[in-house]
Design a protein around this motif. Sequence first.
Motif, PDB file in Angstrom:
ATOM      1  N   LEU A  36       0.816  -1.208   0.000  1.00 16.62           N
ATOM      2  CA  LEU A  36       0.000   0.000   0.000  1.00 16.62           C
ATOM      3  C   LEU A  36       0.855   1.264   0.000  1.00 16.62           C
ATOM      4  CD1 LEU A  36      -2.664  -1.104   2.641  1.00 16.62           C
ATOM      5  CD2 LEU A  36      -2.976  -0.967   0.162  1.00 16.62           C
ATOM      6  N   ALA A  37       2.006   1.179   0.656  1.00 15.67           N
ATOM      7  CA  ALA A  37       2.916   2.311   0.790  1.00 15.67           C
ATOM      8  C   ALA A  37       4.172   1.785   1.467  1.00 15.67           C
ATOM      9  CB  ALA A  37       2.283   3.417   1.642  1.00 15.67           C
ATOM     10  N   PRO A  38       5.274   2.538   1.461  1.00 17.55           N
ATOM     11  CA  PRO A  38       6.422   2.112   2.257  1.00 17.55           C
ATOM     12  C   PRO A  38       6.016   1.924   3.719  1.00 17.55           C
ATOM     13  CG  PRO A  38       7.070   3.852   0.765  1.00 17.55           C
ATOM     14  CD  PRO A  38       5.564   3.758   0.680  1.00 17.55           C
ATOM     15  N   GLY A  54      -5.662   6.367   3.243  1.00 15.49           N
ATOM     16  CA  GLY A  54      -5.399   7.754   2.909  1.00 15.49           C
ATOM     17  C   GLY A  54      -3.930   8.108   2.953  1.00 15.49           C
ATOM     18  N   GLY A  55      -3.655   9.280   3.496  1.00  9.02           N
ATOM     19  CA  GLY A  55      -2.279   9.750   3.605  1.00  9.02           C
ATOM     20  C   GLY A  55      -2.016  10.262   5.003  1.00  9.02           C
ATOM     21  N   ARG A  64      -7.162   5.788  -1.221  1.00  2.00           N
ATOM     22  CA  ARG A  64      -7.369   4.642  -2.106  1.00  2.00           C
ATOM     23  C   ARG A  64      -8.486   3.787  -1.516  1.00  2.00           C
ATOM     24  NH1 ARG A  64      -1.447   1.988  -2.610  1.00  2.00           N
ATOM     25  NH2 ARG A  64      -2.589   0.462  -3.869  1.00  2.00           N
ATOM     26  N   ARG A  65      -9.167   3.022  -2.368  1.00  2.00           N
ATOM     27  CA  ARG A  65     -10.207   2.097  -1.919  1.00  2.00           C
ATOM     28  C   ARG A  65      -9.761   0.688  -2.269  1.00  2.00           C
ATOM     29  NH1 ARG A  65     -12.942   6.801  -2.121  1.00  2.00           N
ATOM     30  NH2 ARG A  65     -14.843   6.923  -0.856  1.00  2.00           N
ATOM     31  N   PHE A 105      -3.951   8.053   7.690  1.00  2.00           N
ATOM     32  CA  PHE A 105      -5.401   8.054   7.898  1.00  2.00           C
ATOM     33  C   PHE A 105      -6.014   6.864   7.163  1.00  2.00           C
ATOM     34  CE2 PHE A 105      -4.594  12.402   9.141  1.00  2.00           C
ATOM     35  CZ  PHE A 105      -5.583  12.673  10.079  1.00  2.00           C
ATOM     36  N   HIS A 106      -6.971   6.208   7.804  1.00  2.00           N
ATOM     37  CA  HIS A 106      -7.593   5.019   7.222  1.00  2.00           C
ATOM     38  C   HIS A 106      -9.023   4.907   7.738  1.00  2.00           C
ATOM     39  CE1 HIS A 106      -5.763   3.947  11.057  1.00  2.00           C
ATOM     40  NE2 HIS A 106      -6.721   3.025  11.187  1.00  2.00           N
TER      41      HIS A 106
END
Length: 211
Positions: free
Chosen positions: A13-15, A155-156, A164-165, A184-185
């Motif tokens: 999803l991200a680092p 989120g970010g 993202r979904r 954020f999620h």
Amino acid sequence: MTLFEDPAQDLALAPGAMLLGRFAETADSALLAALGRIIAAAPIRHMMTPNGGQMSVGMTNCGAAGWVSDRTGYRYDGRDPETGRPWPAMPQSFADLATRAAAAAGFAGFVPDACLINRYTAATRLSLHQDRNERDLGAPIVSVSLGLPAVFLWGGLRRAQRPRRVRLVHGDVVVWGGPARMTFHGIDPLRAADHALTGPLRYNLTFRRAL
């Protein structure tokens, strides 16, 4: 129609953040049996927010501390405020799964001391938020999905960033920490359906280092 990513396997999803596709599926019988015992000892409830509203998602806890919300704010407490008793002990099946999932996502040595249990019914949702009440923000979050599928909002580091979904199904585990720890999620409103093991419900087990 809601557009979302629907990973068949693992997804970065991200680092510092990973979705482990169906990682918990083979342990679902033990997890759900233990979950039933926890709920019998500390029933699901709808907590009050500091502004006086009621959360639509039902919640309970297990472990050395439980996350609670009321008029005084958000915090961890070693006792269930409804009974005055300690929260149920964290089952070994829960702790082992969380440790294995964290290691698979690159966070070796994670040992949770708290598990927040969320129960979703049709139309319930969880708005974008950060997990920030834990004392050890260096430890990851491990989030396990059981039952009905849901759309996870990723989120970010700012609430305003568009999330993202990502579709989560039974057995999926999301782990985030390091540079992604304060992302954020949330969860989109749950669609009505029926699952073979949980009926019209979705459960989310969220493991943390709270103390």
